[in-house]
Design an enzyme around this catalytic site. Structure first.
Site, PDB file in Angstrom:
ATOM      1  N   HIS A 404     -90.323  24.385 -72.630  1.00 17.00           N
ATOM      2  CA  HIS A 404     -90.945  23.992 -71.360  1.00 17.00           C
ATOM      3  C   HIS A 404     -92.416  23.796 -71.716  1.00 17.00           C
ATOM      4  O   HIS A 404     -93.140  23.098 -70.941  1.00 17.00           O
ATOM      5  CB  HIS A 404     -90.690  24.571 -70.244  1.00 17.00           C
ATOM      6  N   ASP A 408     -90.788  18.453 -70.773  1.00 21.37           N
ATOM      7  CA  ASP A 408     -90.718  18.654 -69.105  1.00 21.37           C
ATOM      8  C   ASP A 408     -89.196  18.217 -68.654  1.00 21.37           C
ATOM      9  O   ASP A 408     -88.547  17.644 -69.613  1.00 21.37           O
ATOM     10  CB  ASP A 408     -91.859  17.711 -68.586  1.00 21.37           C
TER      11      ASP A 408
END
Length: 432
Positions: A404, A408
């Protein structure tokens, strides 16, 4: 007392030192001429060191995993057969006699190499030879980068040739960075309930230790997020069942599901190239090559990741040949160094073991890994020309774990959906 000094033997023109792996004899043991006393290792080879004479081991001067220069006295043998030891050695003999077998086994557990510590790596039982450490220092490699190199030596040990191959194919200079350290927990780890006579202790081999370190490092480095989709692979299953015998007869290759999965992943990476990256500090390294690693279980139970290089440039036949070769080589421990390095994305077929789905750990320094679950037939509602109908379909779950920091939800979800779309759009009339 007639004594003979046992020195670290010369094992090649370019070898100046070696590491003691294991003593096969202890102080007070009788030995015969040419009987193996210990095992040593260099970057090139493991060797057995024989006794130069008949006698009794009077003194051992170095412990396992210590690095010793060639020509240094490592042990003393009493050639008269009557051992006379120094107080320190006597205490070791007494210690050996008093300790039960289990405690001796714990005492002989390899300790961290001194040179290994000098790299600020922390405690680690994985063996790195002095030559490998020297190369790592010279090339400014971090410990996590060194540990990611697939070793071809005994027990997965990293050799000089592995280092040279890695450096040759290194497309971007990754500077040394300190390993991420987990915050110290505010509680003590719960004790392990060991039942004497029932439970047993199994020592990890070097490859398992490296896998463990790599997995823990990945979880400490990348904030993992996992997304899931369900895919209808009925067309693929039916097509493969129809053509697999013809494929084998025509090309001499088995047609498994893996090359079809690799093909779909390669197409999805081409559509979403930012999933094919690595992270270096605050920089993103975008890889041009699409090298798909296949997590593969070894007969020993360990895990290795052979790599399908330039998967986006191969047709299905080329992928099938490559996948079959890598899988067979892995089972026979015959993988070459260039076949287990350089992956930019990894897939793990957890369905092989009957798992419905999985939450895989990212194979550093990649930023995503795809798990493929078991293919199961289920009644599903499908839309036909006649409207909605219930039909028996072959369904499979896909799960994508991604980093992450740079991936995304939109990119991760879009890439995963693209893989699913490629699988569902498979041409059931495809020619082989």
């Amino acid at each position: 007392m007639s004594t003979v000094e046992l020195k670290m033997p010369k094992m090649g023109e370019s070898i100046s030192e070696a590491t003691i792996l294991n003593w096969l004899k202890k102080v007070g043991d009788a030995v015969e001429e040419d009987e193996t006393i210990l095992e040593v290792a260099t970057d090139k080879v493991d060797s057995e060191v024989p006794s130069p004479c008949n006698g009794v081991i009077a003194e051992i001067r170095f412990e396992p995993n210590e690095v010793v220069e060639i020509g240094t006295v490592i042990a003393v043998i009493d050639a008269s057969g009557e051992v006379t030891v120094t107080p320190s050695v006597e205490s070791e003999v007494a210690k050996d006699k008093k300790q039960p077998e289990k405690e001796v086994a714990i005492q002989e557990k390899p300790i961290a190499d001194k040179e290994f510590r000098s790299l600020n790596t922390g405690d680690n039982d994985g063996f790195l030879s002095p030559l490998v450490i020297s190369i790592a220092k010279k090339e400014n490699l971090s410990i996590e980068e060194v540990q990611s190199i697939a070793g071809t030596g005994e027990g997965g040990r990293i050799r000089k040739s592995d280092m040279m191959l890695y450096l040759k194919n290194r497309t971007y200079p990754l500077p040394s960075r300190p390993q991420a350290i987990a915050p110290k927990p505010a509680y003590n780890a719960p004790p392990i309930n060991f039942i004497e006579g029932k439970d047993r202790i199994v020592e990890m081999d070097r490859m398992r230790k490296m896998i463990a370190d790599h997995m823990v490092y990945s979880k400490h480095t990348s904030p993992h997020v996992t997304s899931y989709i369900e895919v209808d692979v009925t067309n693929i299953v039916n097509w493969r069942n129809q053509v697999k015998n013809e494929f084998l007869e025509k090309y001499g290759e088995k047609l498994t599901f893996t090359p079809i999965f690799v093909e779909a992943v390669a197409k999805a990476i081409t559509a979403y190239p930012m999933i094919n990256v690595s992270v270096d500090g605050d920089k993103i390294v975008v890889h041009d090559d699409v090298n798909v690693g296949m997590a593969t279980a070894l007969p020993s139970g360990n895990l290795i990741v052979p790599v399908v290089k330039n998967a986006d440039e191969k047709n299905l036949l080329g992928l099938a040949k490559n996948v079959n070769h890598l899988a067979n080589s892995a089972r026979n421990n015959a993988l070459k160094p260039d076949e287990i390095g350089g992956s930019t994305f990894t897939i793990s077929n957890v369905g092989t073991f009957g798992s419905l789905m999985g939450t895989p750990i990212i194979n550093q320094p990649e930023v995503a890994i795809l798990a493929l679950g078991i293919i199961k037939k289920r009644p599903e509602v499908i839309t036909t020309e006649k409207g909605d109908e219930i039909a028996i379909r072959s369904m499979m779950y896909l799960s994508l774990s991604f980093d992450h920091r740079v991936v995304d939800g939109f990119l991760g979800g879009s890439f995963l959906r693209k893989v699913g779309d490629e699988l569902e759009a498979f041409d059931k009339n495809r020619k082989i």
